[in-house]
Scaffold this active site. Sequence first.
Site, PDB file in Angstrom:
ATOM      1  N   CYS A  37       0.801  -1.223   0.000  1.00  0.00           N
ATOM      2  CA  CYS A  37       0.000   0.000   0.000  1.00  0.00           C
ATOM      3  C   CYS A  37       0.834   1.274   0.000  1.00  0.00           C
ATOM      4  O   CYS A  37       0.291   2.353  -0.151  1.00  0.00           O
ATOM      5  CB  CYS A  37      -0.913   0.022   1.220  1.00  0.00           C
ATOM      6  SG  CYS A  37       0.027   0.134   2.755  1.00  0.00           S
ATOM      7  N   CYS A 110      -0.825  -4.826   7.216  1.00  0.00           N
ATOM      8  CA  CYS A 110      -0.614  -3.716   8.154  1.00  0.00           C
ATOM      9  C   CYS A 110       0.188  -4.207   9.358  1.00  0.00           C
ATOM     10  O   CYS A 110       1.091  -3.514   9.839  1.00  0.00           O
ATOM     11  CB  CYS A 110      -1.948  -3.135   8.616  1.00  0.00           C
ATOM     12  SG  CYS A 110      -3.143  -2.837   7.288  1.00  0.00           S
TER      13      CYS A 110
HETATM   14 FE1  FES Z   1      -1.225  -0.135   4.390  1.00  0.00          FE
HETATM   15 FE2  FES Z   1      -2.631  -0.611   6.539  1.00  0.00          FE
HETATM   16  S1  FES Z   1      -3.404  -0.226   4.535  1.00  0.00           S
HETATM   17  S2  FES Z   1      -0.514  -0.422   6.383  1.00  0.00           S
END
Ligand code: FES
Length: 163
Positions: A37, A110
């Site tokens: 992400c 995450c």
């Molecule tokens: Fe990337 Fe949580 S969405 S660390």
Amino acid sequence: MSDHDLQQKIHDAIANPKNIGEMTDADSVGTVGSPDCGDMLRMWVKFKDEDGRRVIDRATFQTFGCETAIAVASVATELVAGKTVEEALSMSGADLSAPLGALPPMKIHCAQLVEGALRSALTGVPSPMAAPLPPQTATLIESFTARPENERTVKVVLKPKAS
Ligand code: FES
């Protein structure tokens, strides 16, 4: 645990996050970015001697990450206090996020971001599941803004200093 319970636990953790902020007297620091992400997390660790063992005195973090990453980092920094490097390294992302309950599949990375930052801080070796973000000496905001814009998922706007 239901999604609602998880959301409530994450909400509670980010409403009062523990161990957030730079540690100026840290013994080591690790910074990683998620390849999934683009979020970033830096963790500082300070050691102490306890009964002849070198254990983690405290750990702190900063992140440009989602709420789950903040919540996991908050509970993880509490969990690792008092552990040796070996004990802390034996903890997976699932172990580090255990106080929050099982994370849904899309949020597992995450917790892996937190695990990666901790491993990087403890070993100086980047975690295989999270890319290192040199230079370690830069502030997190400098590391973040040094990345190409198309790799960022968060836009940072700095507030002008109050005069
Ligand atoms: Fe990337 Fe949580 S969405 S660390």
